[in-house]
Design a protein around this motif. Structure first.
Motif, PDB file in Angstrom:
ATOM      1  N   VAL A  32      -6.178   3.761 -14.368  1.00 58.44           N
ATOM      2  CA  VAL A  32      -6.299   3.294 -12.989  1.00 58.44           C
ATOM      3  C   VAL A  32      -7.757   2.974 -12.666  1.00 58.44           C
ATOM      4  CG1 VAL A  32      -6.062   3.966 -10.575  1.00 58.44           C
ATOM      5  CG2 VAL A  32      -4.230   4.487 -12.193  1.00 58.44           C
ATOM      6  N   ASP A  39      -1.823  -4.166  -9.838  1.00 61.72           N
ATOM      7  CA  ASP A  39      -1.883  -3.673  -8.466  1.00 61.72           C
ATOM      8  C   ASP A  39      -0.574  -2.990  -8.085  1.00 61.72           C
ATOM      9  OD1 ASP A  39      -4.416  -4.690  -8.238  1.00 61.72           O
ATOM     10  OD2 ASP A  39      -3.825  -6.462  -7.083  1.00 61.72           O
ATOM     11  N   VAL A  42      -0.641   0.486  -9.484  1.00 66.13           N
ATOM     12  CA  VAL A  42      -1.559   1.327  -8.705  1.00 66.13           C
ATOM     13  C   VAL A  42      -0.887   1.775  -7.416  1.00 66.13           C
ATOM     14  CG1 VAL A  42      -3.725   1.376  -7.421  1.00 66.13           C
ATOM     15  CG2 VAL A  42      -3.649   0.320  -9.675  1.00 66.13           C
ATOM     16  N   LEU A 162      -9.969   2.505  -5.656  1.00 70.91           N
ATOM     17  CA  LEU A 162      -8.786   3.310  -5.391  1.00 70.91           C
ATOM     18  C   LEU A 162      -8.783   3.837  -3.954  1.00 70.91           C
ATOM     19  CD1 LEU A 162      -6.205   4.404  -6.579  1.00 70.91           C
ATOM     20  CD2 LEU A 162      -7.492   6.336  -7.513  1.00 70.91           C
TER      21      LEU A 162
END
Length: 306
Positions: A32, A39, A42, A162
């Motif tokens: 990650v 995406d 994630v 993140l």
């Protein structure tokens, strides 16, 4: 590489999900942080962990992956005091810089790291700027008695990305807890972690124990790492992972002379200058927090020499 096999384990809901091992969690988080996944993956990871909650082993694995990717701050002669600042100020003045300056005045190097995570809140950089504490351009050593500020993006660009996922999906993710637990220093440090809700106190404590951290944990001001100037919160300590109660805390709110009524950064900075000059008294709860941090730093220094 992909993380879909990990998502199958953690994405079965709060009751059906299975925790990852520390090694699996480190592998997942490394991908990650490195941007090696889509995406969509994630987002799935963030939401799955939000629903399931992180185990101590999973968070330790996330920290392992992050530690390997940090632009580390070189060790100083004395333990570095680490103040994460990610919640910012919503209603109360942001006094994390005051805590930093008081600790630095006692001779310790102090690092504030953070980034804005909510547009509606004041960020620590907005108070630091009028105090002439600007973001570092690169990771470097911090002198004894110095307060330095470093952005999360400089420490770890993947971690900043993140954190920014919250702006898209609308909820916090594992990174928001991780930044309050990590040690960005190559040498001994005292990490001052804070929480907003009681359930995080237990989970964060478990991680500090698992990581063998020397740290303080308290319910800070609106989630910041500084004690509420108006009341004395419980403060727990960890010495190389061993827990100890530093302060039991007290109920009730007291008036604090000169304390700003809102979050205005210029007014807050002016108040901090007055406290540092002795024009205004140091709030009692913050003075006690400084004393406990200094004792933890002594313990960290002793542990390093053994």
């Amino acid at each position: 590489m992909a993380i879909n096999h990990y998502i199958r384990e953690i994405g079965r809901g709060k009751q059906g999900a299975r925790p990852l091992t520390r090694e699996q969690a480190a592998d997942l988080f490394a991908q990650v942080l490195d941007g090696a996944v889509t995406d969509l993956e994630v987002g799935a990871f963030c939401l799955a962990m939000r629903i399931k909650g992180e185990s101590a082993d999973e968070m330790a694995g996330f920290l392992d992956a992050t530690s390997a990717r940090l632009a580390r701050i070189p060790a100083a002669a004395r333990p570095l005091v680490v103040l994460p600042s990610y919640n910012g100020a919503r209603k109360l003045p942001l006094l994390t810089p005051l805590l930093a300056l008081l600790v630095a005045r006692a001779g310790l190097p102090v690092l504030i790291h953070g980034t804005r995570t909510e547009a509606s809140r004041l960020s620590v950089s907005q108070v630091l700027e009028p105090l002439d504490i600007l973001p570092l351009a690169q990771a470097r050593g911090i002198a004894e008695g110095e307060v330095a500020y470093v952005s999360t993006e400089l420490l770890c660009p993947g971690l900043k990305r993140l954190l920014d996922v919250r702006k898209v999906v609308g909820v916090r993710n594992s990174a928001h807890s991780l930044v309050k637990l990590m040690n960005p220093c190559e040498g001994p440090a005292v990490i001052v972690g804070s929480y907003t809700h009681a359930e995080y106190a237990e989970s964060m404590a478990a991680v500090f124990e698992r990581m063998g951290s020397t740290a303080m944990l308290l319910r800070g001001t609106e989630g910041e790492a500084v004690a509420d100037a108006r009341k004395l919160p419980r403060m727990d300590g960890f010495i190389q992972g061993r827990p100890t109660v530093l302060e039991e805390g007290q109920k009730g709110v007291t008036e604090v002379p000169g304390l700003p009524k809102d979050t205005d950064p210029l007014v807050t900075a002016a108040y901090i200058r007055e406290v540092m000059s002795g024009t205004q008294p140091v709030p009692a709860s913050i003075a006690l927090q400084v004393e406990h941090i200094l004792r933890l730093a002594d313990a960290a220094a002793s542990g390093e020499k053994q």
